[in-house]
Design an enzyme around this catalytic site. Structure first.
Site, mmCIF file in Angstrom:
data_model
loop_
_atom_site.group_PDB
_atom_site.id
_atom_site.type_symbol
_atom_site.label_atom_id
_atom_site.label_comp_id
_atom_site.label_asym_id
_atom_site.label_seq_id
_atom_site.Cartn_x
_atom_site.Cartn_y
_atom_site.Cartn_z
ATOM 1 N N ARG A 1 44.944 33.548 -52.553
ATOM 2 C CA ARG A 1 46.251 33.061 -52.095
ATOM 3 C C ARG A 1 47.403 33.667 -52.886
ATOM 4 O O ARG A 1 48.560 33.558 -52.485
ATOM 5 C CB ARG A 1 46.310 31.541 -52.184
ATOM 6 C CG ARG A 1 46.162 30.987 -53.586
ATOM 7 C CD ARG A 1 45.989 29.485 -53.558
ATOM 8 N NE ARG A 1 45.787 28.973 -54.900
ATOM 9 C CZ ARG A 1 46.438 27.946 -55.402
ATOM 10 N NH1 ARG A 1 47.320 27.313 -54.679
ATOM 11 N NH2 ARG A 1 46.201 27.527 -56.620
ATOM 12 N N ARG B 1 39.240 16.849 -66.924
ATOM 13 C CA ARG B 1 38.419 17.967 -66.478
ATOM 14 C C ARG B 1 38.151 18.891 -67.661
ATOM 15 O O ARG B 1 39.069 19.263 -68.386
ATOM 16 C CB ARG B 1 39.144 18.743 -65.369
ATOM 17 C CG ARG B 1 38.324 19.904 -64.806
ATOM 18 C CD ARG B 1 39.070 20.607 -63.688
ATOM 19 N NE ARG B 1 40.238 21.340 -64.164
ATOM 20 C CZ ARG B 1 41.139 21.925 -63.382
ATOM 21 N NH1 ARG B 1 41.003 21.847 -62.070
ATOM 22 N NH2 ARG B 1 42.172 22.574 -63.894
ATOM 23 N N GLU C 1 34.348 22.504 -55.292
ATOM 24 C CA GLU C 1 35.226 23.654 -55.104
ATOM 25 C C GLU C 1 34.529 24.843 -54.467
ATOM 26 O O GLU C 1 35.183 25.832 -54.119
ATOM 27 C CB GLU C 1 35.781 24.116 -56.464
ATOM 28 C CG GLU C 1 36.524 23.047 -57.231
ATOM 29 C CD GLU C 1 36.835 23.483 -58.644
ATOM 30 O OE1 GLU C 1 37.943 23.986 -58.880
ATOM 31 O OE2 GLU C 1 35.946 23.326 -59.515
ATOM 32 N N ASN D 1 42.150 23.819 -53.567
ATOM 33 C CA ASN D 1 42.720 25.140 -53.855
ATOM 34 C C ASN D 1 41.633 26.209 -53.901
ATOM 35 O O ASN D 1 41.720 27.255 -53.256
ATOM 36 C CB ASN D 1 43.487 25.124 -55.177
ATOM 37 C CG ASN D 1 44.678 24.194 -55.137
ATOM 38 O OD1 ASN D 1 44.998 23.608 -54.112
ATOM 39 N ND2 ASN D 1 45.347 24.039 -56.259
ATOM 40 N N ASP D 2 40.587 25.944 -54.682
ATOM 41 C CA ASP D 2 39.482 26.897 -54.773
ATOM 42 C C ASP D 2 38.549 26.807 -53.577
ATOM 43 O O ASP D 2 37.994 27.823 -53.137
ATOM 44 C CB ASP D 2 38.697 26.682 -56.072
ATOM 45 C CG ASP D 2 39.288 27.460 -57.238
ATOM 46 O OD1 ASP D 2 40.077 28.398 -56.986
ATOM 47 O OD2 ASP D 2 38.974 27.135 -58.396
ATOM 48 N N HIS E 1 54.143 31.414 -71.319
ATOM 49 C CA HIS E 1 54.881 30.323 -71.956
ATOM 50 C C HIS E 1 56.209 30.052 -71.257
ATOM 51 O O HIS E 1 56.664 28.914 -71.159
ATOM 52 C CB HIS E 1 55.100 30.642 -73.440
ATOM 53 C CG HIS E 1 53.855 30.528 -74.250
ATOM 54 N ND1 HIS E 1 53.712 31.087 -75.496
ATOM 55 C CD2 HIS E 1 52.678 29.910 -73.985
ATOM 56 C CE1 HIS E 1 52.513 30.813 -75.970
ATOM 57 N NE2 HIS E 1 51.867 30.111 -75.072
ATOM 58 N N ARG F 1 44.320 18.441 -66.610
ATOM 59 C CA ARG F 1 43.922 19.829 -66.838
ATOM 60 C C ARG F 1 44.019 20.121 -68.329
ATOM 61 O O ARG F 1 45.093 20.022 -68.913
ATOM 62 C CB ARG F 1 44.837 20.785 -66.072
ATOM 63 C CG ARG F 1 44.838 20.578 -64.559
ATOM 64 C CD ARG F 1 45.718 21.619 -63.899
ATOM 65 N NE ARG F 1 45.768 21.505 -62.460
ATOM 66 C CZ ARG F 1 46.727 20.880 -61.783
ATOM 67 N NH1 ARG F 1 47.727 20.318 -62.431
ATOM 68 N NH2 ARG F 1 46.695 20.824 -60.470
ATOM 69 N N CYS G 1 42.025 16.448 -55.221
ATOM 70 C CA CYS G 1 43.050 16.730 -56.227
ATOM 71 C C CYS G 1 43.710 18.089 -56.038
ATOM 72 O O CYS G 1 44.479 18.521 -56.896
ATOM 73 C CB CYS G 1 42.470 16.628 -57.633
ATOM 74 S SG CYS G 1 41.173 17.824 -57.989
#
Length: 586
Positions: free
Chosen positions: A470, A334, A436, A459-460, A191, A298, A507
């Protein structure tokens, strides 16, 4: 000069003197009370509980007004604990039966709970330890034992260094004084990390030894883009970061001019620039940066910000808010992209399943397909929201055709249910998938026959193609979006989409990095989706180049054998196109 690397959770560069917050060493002594004082201690506890609950409600309202209603849901966890009769019963039992002060009972019960959470194998529970400490501090404060970490003593611009901060402390930081945030603990979905990002404070978490290596008064550089902390930088390093900061400031000033300028190449080819968001409240800022819609919403934070799985109605509200903000612009949602390691305690998912490698385990679409009631609730909410504006559904981490077809079958089941119930939705809603996984990129032509659009998640894709985590400092340098193998996969996916006639976007973080713009345009990409602050910079680059020029860049880059050669080449080309902007720090 000491350089260390942590987890980048909020972008930007901050340069200022450090203020190190000492860990809260206050320990409540165990003190017994006479039997006649037990009722008074219980009354003190009830009063402190009531005052704390009211304070949390007020903080939630303030957070909703300043950062948006989604972020305010973070404090629902606090409110839930303050109403948890099992937890409160332990405190009351301790006061009655052990005849201790209310202060000690609160301290002991919540410390024990925090210790249990910190030792849990699920990262979600470990990241909630600061929430428990936040409540402990709040209630003890109402019992006339203020535990102040010294935030009120900050008088000027600084970078805050702490073992950790509670969500309440982060939400109330004075951004006019706190220019950066560094913590020893924390993760991407804590958080504190979420709130720091929302406040726009450059932040790095998970540095482990920042409070040991930094002293109050040290000059610090916080590179929130790369996750790098520099203590007492030398003159060349400090100058380089100040120059980069100046360039960032200049780009910020130019945003207003670029917002309404068309995203079109020098030879007239239109390019669609979309935004990646976590919260509906980010959309106005994205539009200010020139976004033409949302290419990636997301939905994970709808789950992580709550103490339990969000209801269909709760999700529907979040999606409707996004649609209203977009006012007719496209919204791509998504479906849940988390693993069982994140949701086990939250939604009753996989509580007994310990996965040694969650990134290769039950996550994303796999998790959804194994938990159909949860999956259907999300799809129902998305479809119901589609009645109010253009919405597209996107499935993450598809790895095989049968997996995609199964997800589409579940969607069709939900459509039939809504039909039977007479609930309105957009029957023409488009269905797409993330690219991905290398297996899907290689079979892209086959998948293009099954969906309405592709979105490449680099990224993936890079991580799985190169077998590199990473976030692992020991191998992170091997992670490279411009590796020749990755470029081959990108080229194949874009070509398959073009041949089939479906749109394809990118993206991942690669979409928002200026050095890759010409390369991606040259490979045939015409739709980019990125973090909103990156849009003006990408637009500036694409307006300065022609498609033919970009094709030449992509053609030459494809002939290199190493990622270093590719990266050096595309950076050189960028500096030639915009020398006044990119002739400095790489």
């Amino acid at each position: 000069m000491i350089t260390s690397r942590g987890i980048a959770v909020s972008p930007g560069i901050a340069i200022a003197e450090a203020v190190v917050l000492e860990p809260d060493a206050s320990r409540v002594r165990k003190r017994l009370v006479a039997p006649a004082e037990v009722d008074r201690e219980l009354q003190r506890f009830e009063s402190a509980l009531s005052a704390s609950a009211e304070e949390v409600r007020a903080l939630s309202v303030t957070t909703a007004e300043t950062l948006g209603p989604e972020l305010a849901k973070i404090f629902a966890f606090h409110a839930g604990m303050l109403a948890d009769e099992h937890l409160l019963g332990q405190v009351r039992h301790s006061v009655r039966n052990d005849r201790v002060t209310a202060d000690y009972a609160v301290y002991a019960v919540l410390s024990r709970l925090a210790s249990t959470f910190s030792g849990h194998r699920d990262p979600y529970f470990r990241e909630r330890v600061t929430d428990i400490q936040d409540l402990q501090r709040r209630i003890l404060g109402k019992l006339h034992r203020p535990l102040d970490l010294g935030l009120a003593a900050i008088t000027g611009p600084c970078i805050l260094v702490a073992r950790d901060l509670t969500p309440s402390q982060t939400a109330t930081l004075d951004t006019a004084k706190v220019k950066g945030l560094v913590t020893d603990y924390g993760g991407r979905t804590s958080h504190t990390a979420i709130l720091a990002h929302a406040l726009g404070i450059p932040a790095i978490v998970g540095l482990e030894h920042a409070t040991r290596d930094v002293n109050t008064g040290d000059t610090l550089v916080v590179d929130g883009k790369r996750g790098v902390l520099i203590v007492d930088p030398d003159a060349p390093e400090l100058l380089a970061y100040r120059e980069e900061n100046d360039r960032d400031a200049d780009r910020e000033q130019k945003r207003g001019k670029l917002r309404d300028v068309q995203a079109v190449t020098r030879d007239g080819t239109p390019i669609e620039l979309l935004a990646n968001i976590e919260f509906a409240s980010e959309i106005p800022g994205a539009l200010d940066n020139g976004a033409e819609g949302v290419g990636l919403f997301r939905t994970e934070f709808l789950y992580l910000a709550a103490a339990e799985e969000p209801t269909e109605e709760g999700q529907l509200k979040g999606y409707r808010d996004a649609i209203r903000h977009l006012a007719g612009r496209p919204l791509t949602i998504r479906t849940l992209d988390l693993g069982a390691d994140k949701l086990s305690g939250l939604a009753g998912v996989g509580e007994d399943d310990h996965e040694r490698n969650p990134f290769l385990g039950c996550r994303s679409i796999r998790l959804s397909l194994q938990n159909l009631p949860m999956f259907k609730r999300q799809l129902r909410a998305i479809l119901r929201a589609s009645a109010e504006g253009p919405v597209r559904i996107m499935f993450p981490l598809i790895s095989g055709v049968m997996e995609l077809r199964q997800a589409k079958m579940v969607l069709n089941d939900v459509i039939e249910d809504l039909d039977d119930e007479g609930i309105a939705f957009d029957r023409s809603v488009e269905v797409g998938m993330m690219i991905e996984v290398p297996s899907v990129a290689i079979q892209a032509r086959c998948f293009a026959e099954e969906v309405d659009f592709f979105s490449i998640g680099t990224n993936d894709l890079v991580q799985y193609t190169l077998a590199v985590d990473r976030c692992n400092e020991r191998v992170a340098p091997l992670y490279s979006a411009c590796h020749p193998a990755v470029l081959m996969l990108l080229k194949e996916v874009i070509r398959a989409a073009d041949r089939t006639g479906i749109p394809v976007s990118l993206c991942g973080e690669m979409a928002g990095q200026p050095e890759y713009v010409m390369l991606l345009l040259g490979l045939g990409l015409r739709r980019f989706s990125m973090t909103p602050p990156a849009i003006p910079e990408v637009k500036q680059v694409l307006r300065a180049v022609s498609i033919e020029q970009c094709r030449r860049v992509a053609g030459k880059a494809s002939r290199f054998d190493s990622d270093r050669e590719v990266l050096n080449f595309v950076r050189d080309e960028l500096s030639r196109v915009l020398p006044e902007v990119y002739s400095g720090r790489a």
